[in-house]
Design a protein around this motif. Structure first.
Motif, mmCIF file in Angstrom:
data_model
loop_
_atom_site.group_PDB
_atom_site.id
_atom_site.type_symbol
_atom_site.label_atom_id
_atom_site.label_comp_id
_atom_site.label_asym_id
_atom_site.label_seq_id
_atom_site.Cartn_x
_atom_site.Cartn_y
_atom_site.Cartn_z
ATOM 1 N N THR A 69 11.829 -53.042 73.125
ATOM 2 C CA THR A 69 12.915 -53.908 72.671
ATOM 3 C C THR A 69 13.340 -54.895 73.743
ATOM 4 O O THR A 69 14.012 -55.888 73.445
ATOM 5 N N GLY A 70 12.987 -54.620 75.001
ATOM 6 C CA GLY A 70 13.437 -55.469 76.091
ATOM 7 C C GLY A 70 14.906 -55.293 76.399
ATOM 8 O O GLY A 70 15.545 -56.192 76.983
ATOM 9 N N PHE A 71 15.469 -54.137 76.050
ATOM 10 C CA PHE A 71 16.892 -53.893 76.271
ATOM 11 C C PHE A 71 17.209 -53.965 77.761
ATOM 12 O O PHE A 71 16.557 -53.313 78.583
ATOM 13 N N LYS A 72 18.230 -54.745 78.127
ATOM 14 C CA LYS A 72 18.558 -54.992 79.528
ATOM 15 C C LYS A 72 19.704 -54.136 80.055
ATOM 16 O O LYS A 72 19.966 -54.104 81.255
ATOM 17 N N GLY A 73 20.397 -53.443 79.142
ATOM 18 C CA GLY A 73 21.524 -52.621 79.569
ATOM 19 C C GLY A 73 21.069 -51.262 80.059
ATOM 20 O O GLY A 73 19.927 -51.071 80.489
ATOM 21 N N VAL A 74 21.977 -50.283 79.997
ATOM 22 C CA VAL A 74 21.689 -48.931 80.483
ATOM 23 C C VAL A 74 21.430 -48.008 79.292
ATOM 24 O O VAL A 74 22.296 -47.846 78.425
ATOM 25 N N PRO A 75 20.250 -47.396 79.226
ATOM 26 C CA PRO A 75 19.950 -46.465 78.135
ATOM 27 C C PRO A 75 20.489 -45.066 78.420
ATOM 28 O O PRO A 75 20.343 -44.547 79.523
ATOM 29 N N VAL A 76 21.109 -44.476 77.406
ATOM 30 C CA VAL A 76 21.627 -43.111 77.492
ATOM 31 C C VAL A 76 21.061 -42.320 76.320
ATOM 32 O O VAL A 76 21.156 -42.752 75.162
ATOM 33 N N LEU A 77 20.484 -41.190 76.611
ATOM 34 C CA LEU A 77 19.951 -40.299 75.579
ATOM 35 C C LEU A 77 20.919 -39.149 75.351
ATOM 36 O O LEU A 77 21.337 -38.492 76.304
ATOM 37 N N PHE A 78 21.291 -38.929 74.084
ATOM 38 C CA PHE A 78 21.983 -37.687 73.747
ATOM 39 C C PHE A 78 20.959 -36.777 73.091
ATOM 40 O O PHE A 78 20.464 -37.065 71.999
ATOM 41 N N SER A 79 20.613 -35.693 73.780
ATOM 42 C CA SER A 79 19.578 -34.777 73.289
ATOM 43 C C SER A 79 20.206 -33.460 72.861
ATOM 44 O O SER A 79 20.772 -32.737 73.683
ATOM 45 N N TRP A 80 20.120 -33.182 71.571
ATOM 46 C CA TRP A 80 20.660 -31.937 71.034
ATOM 47 C C TRP A 80 19.517 -30.915 70.929
ATOM 48 O O TRP A 80 18.349 -31.249 71.097
ATOM 49 N N ALA A 81 19.862 -29.670 70.634
ATOM 50 C CA ALA A 81 18.904 -28.568 70.772
ATOM 51 C C ALA A 81 17.971 -28.421 69.579
ATOM 52 O O ALA A 81 17.937 -27.392 68.904
ATOM 53 N N SER A 82 17.179 -29.466 69.325
ATOM 54 C CA SER A 82 16.093 -29.343 68.350
ATOM 55 C C SER A 82 15.050 -28.381 68.903
ATOM 56 O O SER A 82 14.753 -28.384 70.097
ATOM 57 N N ALA A 83 14.468 -27.576 68.013
ATOM 58 C CA ALA A 83 13.441 -26.627 68.447
ATOM 59 C C ALA A 83 12.132 -27.322 68.773
ATOM 60 O O ALA A 83 11.279 -26.772 69.486
ATOM 61 N N GLY A 84 11.946 -28.552 68.254
ATOM 62 C CA GLY A 84 10.700 -29.250 68.498
ATOM 63 C C GLY A 84 9.519 -28.639 67.778
ATOM 64 O O GLY A 84 8.377 -28.766 68.201
ATOM 65 N N LYS A 85 9.802 -27.967 66.649
ATOM 66 C CA LYS A 85 8.747 -27.317 65.869
ATOM 67 C C LYS A 85 8.928 -27.670 64.396
ATOM 68 O O LYS A 85 10.049 -27.666 63.872
ATOM 69 N N LEU A 86 7.816 -27.939 63.732
ATOM 70 C CA LEU A 86 7.853 -28.423 62.353
ATOM 71 C C LEU A 86 8.570 -27.466 61.404
ATOM 72 O O LEU A 86 9.296 -27.891 60.508
ATOM 73 N N LEU A 87 8.382 -26.167 61.571
ATOM 74 C CA LEU A 87 8.934 -25.194 60.629
ATOM 75 C C LEU A 87 10.359 -24.756 60.955
ATOM 76 O O LEU A 87 10.910 -23.916 60.257
ATOM 77 N N ASP A 88 10.948 -25.333 61.988
ATOM 78 C CA ASP A 88 12.306 -24.936 62.372
ATOM 79 C C ASP A 88 13.349 -25.935 61.875
ATOM 80 O O ASP A 88 14.313 -26.256 62.568
#
Length: 377
Positions: free
Chosen positions: A165-184
């Motif tokens: 995107t060429g974003f010039k500001g500060v990126p912040v990630l909010f990461s919640w506790a997804s299991a990272g598995k298809l069946l969950d």
């Protein structure tokens, strides 16, 4: 105990979910802070990097290559990482290594992981990053990832999105506790719900910073968490007290349409700064709709029906996606990442990007300008 016959309805639906979404693919190593000492990223000509700040409801992992696990934490975590972009990067792609260590000439890497022991130290470092930028670029975009994402998945996706995107500001990630598995899927829904207070708290820390404005981008199930948290803050009388919240972009939202109507009812019309990105060919949302007994998801709902709720709709149905599920067009389609980048760079105005040669094929398709379509280029 044994399953009752009435409870067995979910099993065939879960099997259909697997069929519609496909297999999860071969295992991928987690790569936080993993480098090949023979190829340091700093030695690679043409490599780029993006510093990403992280707020998370995940529990810390004992494995540093994972950093944050799929378990739910009792307190909010604070971190910072750097994502490198290889010189061979293609727009819309996450060049992820299947094995550790990644080759920074060919793959994205996640280096320099750092955690903060308090919200004060996190905000202080966030301010450092903001003040290093020109005044016009002292903005934040907060990304809330979706279902079936590990911490590494989310960090790499944000790095790719910022780059493309060429974003010039500060990126912040909010990461919640997804299991990272298809069946969950059910675990992820409950993790999203349990993170509502954490996202509200995180928003207060961002509002305390020296950012001039804050934009929110949510994807898939992350939209459910995002809108729930905003509704909660609205009902508590603490929604956007700083006035810094600018735009909320809801991409491929996995939210029940009936629930979305109830969520929006808490907001005054002037507070509905929602830009809803939809696509009729989203296979992941088709699977979710099937599990939900046929109730439409916001991300594949009728554009006119959504516009009546007071939101701005951007229809991506005609945009091609490199992924067969068509669920990640916001970041995987070159047209969409450039459109969102232009939108953010021009003060969150669709009028600014729908002018001149109109390189995005963006067309206002209603008299009220509440519905836009993006033509495939």
């Amino acid at each position: 105990g044994q399953w009752s016959n009435r409870g067995l309805w979910f099993l065939p639906r879960l099997l259909v979910l697997v069929f519609l979404l496909g297999c999860s693919g071969s295992a991928k190593d987690e790569i936080i802070g993993i480098e090949d000492p023979s190829i340091p990223p700093s030695s690679v000509i043409g490599i780029k990097s993006h510093e990403i700040f992280v707020l998370t409801s995940r529990a810390q992992s004992a494995n540093p290559a994972i950093m944050y696990s799929s378990e739910r934490a009792r307190t909010l975590g604070f971190a910072r990482v750097t994502v490198t972009i290889p010189p061979v990067h293609e727009t819309g792609q996450v060049e992820r290594s299947r094995r550790a260590p990644p080759d920074p000439r060919q793959h994205m890497t996640v280096i320099q992981p750092n955690t903060f022991d308090s919200d004060a130290s996190f905000v202080a470092d966030l301010n450092r990053a903001l003040l290093e930028r020109p005044v016009r670029d002292r903005t934040i975009i907060c990304f809330v990832h979706g279902y079936n994402n590990s911490y590494t998945d989310a960090v790499l996706r944000m790095g790719q999105f910022v780059e493309d995107t060429g974003f010039k500001g500060v990126p912040v990630l909010f990461s919640w506790a997804s299991a990272g598995k298809l069946l969950d899927y059910v675990y992820d829904i409950n993790s999203a719900l349990s993170a509502r207070n954490d996202l509200v708290t995180a928003s207060r820390y961002l509002a305390r910073s020296k950012a001039a404005s804050i934009n929110v981008l949510a994807h898939s199930m992350g939209n459910f968490l995002t809108v729930e948290a905003m509704r909660q803050a609205q009902l508590e009388g603490t929604y956007n007290p700083s006035g810094k919240l600018s735009a909320i972009i809801l991409a491929s939202a996995d939210i029940d349409m009936d629930v979305f109507r109830d969520q929006l009812a808490a907001f005054n019309p002037d507070d509905r700064k929602f830009y809803v990105l939809i696509s009729a060919d989203d296979k992941a949302l088709a699977a979710s709709r099937f599990l939900a007994h046929g109730v439409n998801r916001v991300g594949d709902a009728d554009a006119a029906e959504l516009a009546k709720l007071g939101v701005t709709v951007i229809d991506m149905s005609d945009v091609e996606d490199s992924n067969s599920e068509n669920h990640g067009k916001f970041s995987e389609s070159p047209e969409m990442v450039r459109l969102i980048g232009a939108f953010l760079a021009n003060g969150n105005s669709l009028d600014s990007v729908d002018s001149g040669s109109n390189p995005f094929g963006l067309v206002a398709s209603s008299a009220s300008n509440a519905i836009y379509t993006v033509a495939n280029q």
